[in-house]
Design an enzyme around this catalytic site. Sequence first.
Site, PDB file in Angstrom:
ATOM      1  CB  SER A  73      -0.954  -0.039   1.198  1.00  0.00           C
ATOM      2  OG  SER A  73      -1.966   0.929   1.084  1.00  0.00           O
ATOM      3  CG  ASP A  93      -7.116  -3.703  -2.378  1.00  0.00           C
ATOM      4  OD1 ASP A  93      -7.859  -3.011  -1.659  1.00  0.00           O
ATOM      5  OD2 ASP A  93      -5.893  -3.525  -2.459  1.00  0.00           O
ATOM      6  CG  HIS A 113      -5.860  -2.500   1.149  1.00  0.00           C
ATOM      7  ND1 HIS A 113      -5.236  -2.128  -0.021  1.00  0.00           N
ATOM      8  CD2 HIS A 113      -5.297  -1.735   2.133  1.00  0.00           C
ATOM      9  CE1 HIS A 113      -4.349  -1.177   0.230  1.00  0.00           C
ATOM     10  NE2 HIS A 113      -4.365  -0.924   1.530  1.00  0.00           N
TER      11      HIS A 113
END
Length: 231
Positions: A77, A154, A184
């Site tokens: 991320s 996600d 995610h």
Amino acid sequence: MIFFHGNAGNMGQRLSNVSGFYHKLNINILMVEYRGYGLSEGSPSERGLYVDAQSALDYIMHRTDIDVSKIMIFGRSLGGAIAIDLASRLEYRNKIWALVVENTFTSIPDMAQVILKWKCLNWLPPCCHKNKYFSLKKMAHVMTPTLVICGSNDALVPPAMAKELYLRCGAVCKKLVVMPGGGHDDTWTCRDYYSSVQQFLVNVPPLPGEIGPFFDDDTNSTKRHTIVHTV
């Protein structure tokens, strides 16, 4: 592996994932706690987090008890944006053996459009965004062998962004892996997660100037691979 975690929480909350890397892939890991996160002093900023990443790599390069020709960087991320920035820098290009990014975004302005769904954001100048993290633009300057991982489920970062990053990547040796059912924050729990990383690393050639060229099993000739793979 230098491990750059995502925005929420701190590095202690990633220990289970890191333990998997250590035991399943038999690699050592340096976990980086950015300024303003966990017990680190200071306040986070885009520039500051980039400097933290550079400092971590500089530290590793001065260690005498590890093989500095096989340093890989990992980012999830937000950490992926930090890892991409590091790998895109000319001064570090020949120091990083492999890059692995997971569920990371193309840029903060792009994420703002996804989350807020305001069409007017398309006309907002980049200078209006405090943080930018232009990863897609930087990917063209990444020559390090790169693995892009994304979870198919996600709900925060669209999996399509992973494909954009993969296609823009300037590396000759690169691979895209989509983990079915991965969200995610839990893609690393998918069944083939660690084996996919391991399979990619097996095909990563040595750094320029290092002994031991990568040979193709069939032709026994020096060769770099571009791989697209969905698990």
